[in-house]
Motif scaffolding. Sequence first.
Motif, short mmCIF file in Angstrom:
data_model
loop_
_atom_site.label_atom_id
_atom_site.label_comp_id
_atom_site.label_asym_id
_atom_site.label_seq_id
_atom_site.Cartn_x
_atom_site.Cartn_y
_atom_site.Cartn_z
N UNK A 113 0.87 -1.17 0.00
CA UNK A 113 0.00 0.00 0.00
C UNK A 113 0.91 1.22 0.00
N UNK A 114 0.92 1.96 -1.08
CA UNK A 114 1.89 3.04 -1.26
C UNK A 114 1.49 4.32 -0.56
N UNK A 115 0.20 4.60 -0.50
CA UNK A 115 -0.23 5.85 0.14
C UNK A 115 -1.71 5.80 0.50
N UNK A 124 -3.42 4.72 -2.90
CA UNK A 124 -2.61 4.25 -4.02
C UNK A 124 -2.00 2.91 -3.61
N UNK A 125 -2.34 1.85 -4.32
CA UNK A 125 -1.89 0.51 -3.93
C UNK A 125 -1.34 -0.23 -5.14
N UNK A 126 -0.47 -1.19 -4.88
CA UNK A 126 0.02 -2.04 -5.95
C UNK A 126 -1.02 -3.11 -6.29
N UNK A 127 -0.89 -3.67 -7.49
CA UNK A 127 -1.91 -4.59 -7.99
C UNK A 127 -2.08 -5.85 -7.18
N UNK A 128 -1.06 -6.26 -6.43
CA UNK A 128 -1.14 -7.50 -5.65
C UNK A 128 -1.64 -7.31 -4.24
N UNK A 223 -0.34 -0.67 -10.53
CA UNK A 223 -0.79 0.24 -9.47
C UNK A 223 -2.22 0.68 -9.73
N UNK A 224 -2.96 0.88 -8.63
CA UNK A 224 -4.36 1.31 -8.74
C UNK A 224 -4.62 2.39 -7.70
#
Length: 500
Positions: A113-115, A124-128, A223-224
Amino acid sequence: MNAPTTPAHVAQFNRASRQAEVVRALSAVVPAHALLWQAEDTVPYECDGLTAYRERPLVVVLPETEAQVAGVLKACHALNVPVVARGAGTGLSGGAMPHARGVTLSLAKFNRILKIDPRSRTALVQGGVRNLAISEAAAPHGLYYAPDPSSQIACTIGGNVAENSGGVHCLKYGLTVHNVLAVRGYTIEGEPVTFGGEALDTPGLDLLSLVIGSEGMLAITTEVTVKLVPKPMLARCIMASFDDIQKAGDAVATVIAAGIIPAGLEMMDRPMTAAVEDFVHAGYDLNAAAILLCESDGTPEEVEEEIGRMSDVLRRCGATAIAVSQDEAERLRFWSGRKNAFPASGRISPDYMCMDSTIPRKRLADILIAIGEMEQKYGLRCCNVFHAGDGNLHPLILFDANDPDQLHRCELFGADILETSVVMGGTVTGEHGVGVEKLNSMCVQFSAAENEQMFAVKRAFDTQELLNPGKVIPTLQRCAEYGKMLVRGGRLAHPELPRF
C-alpha cells in the motif's frame, strides 16, 4: 533429450526447446529465484478458482519491480510468447488459466500500500494488494474501500480491476469501476500506460472504464488509485424469510420500486441456507423457501427510518418472519452465512461450479424455477445465492469432477443457466468475467460483428494478441461450431434469439 521419434516426443521436444529459450531470455531480466519452470513448481499455477479447467504454464515469473515487469513483457513480445497475468488466483471463470506455451506473470510480490490520503479519500496501492487490506489500512482514518467480493480476504485489487468485481454492497456503493480513479500498468510491448487520473474526470476517451473488466487482455496492472468512503455511523441488517420464492423475488423488485436503495440486498434459497447454516450457524430460517438480507447504513436516524420502510415493504410482500440485527455482532453473524456460501458448498460436494449471470430483478423467481427444472434435467443439485438488488446470480452446481459424465452434465447445466438468463433479458456475466468458462455462451449473446468489434479493441492495444489469448472473446469459427451444437433434432434451442 533424445531425438524425437513420435508425435508425442516431437511435442515434448518442442516444448522443452521453447521453454529453454524463454527461460534464457527472462533470466536476463529477473533473478533466478523469480523464475519457475520445473513441473513441480508450475503445477500450483495451472488453474484459478475454476478448477475444472487446467493447463500447466511454460514458465512462471514473479517480478519484484516495475522495471522487471517491463523487461518480462518486452522479452515475451520479442519472442512472440503469450502472457497471462495472475493475482491471487481466486477468479471463478478461468481468466488466469495459463497458456500451455506461454508465461504466467504473477503480481504476488506487488503487495504494498503506497499511500493512504485521508484528505482526498484515496489510496494508491500495488496490484497485488488484497482487497480487505485496503480497508484495514484506511480504518484508522474512518474510511474503507467499498467493493467487497466474498473472496475479499484473499483476492487482489489487480484481479478486481480485471474482472470489475462487486460484492454484497455493490447495489449502493457500486462495482470496482465506480470506485477506481486510475490504473497504471504496462502494455505487451513493456511500455508504461496510465488510465484515468486523480481528478473525477480526465481529458479524452474514457479508457479507464475500458480497462476495468478487460480480464488482463489489454494491459498488466501494477498500481491502482481507489476511492475511499467514510465508514457509516451505523449499519443494521434485516433477515426476512419467505415461504415462496416468487414472493421473495417480488419483494426485491418492490423494495427498489419504493425508492429504497439498501446498502446490501441479497437472496439465498433453501438448499443454500441449509448449507451455510450447518457451516457457520448464522441463525438462518431453515424452513424458509428463500431468505433476504437487506442492510441499511448511515446515521442512526437514517437507518431507523429506512429499516422501518423496508420492513413494511417486506411484510406487504408476504414475509413470514423478519429479524433485525440489534448490534454489530448480530449484523456480522447475519452476513457470515452469505460471505461463506462458497466454502459451505464445498463441504457438501466434492466440487462445485459457480455460475455468474445477470437478469432483470423482476425475473428472479422465474430463473430460480427454471434452475429447479434444470436440476431434474441434468441430474445435479444446485444451491442459489445472489446479489438480488442488481439481479446478479451465483448458482452453485454441485458435482464430482472425478466423474467425466458429471463434469459434462455440469457444463451443460451451466450453459443452460447462462443462455436462459439471456432469454430473460439478462447477460452471461455479472462480475466473474468470461475467461474460458463462458466463451460458448458469448456466442449466444453477441453477434459475429459485435465480437469482431471487441477483437478490434484488443488489437488496438495488443496487435499480436499475446495478452491472455484465447479467452473472453469467442472466434467466429468457435461460434459457428457452437451454433451447430445448439440445433437439437432440427430445432434451435432458443429460436427467439438472433443468429448469425
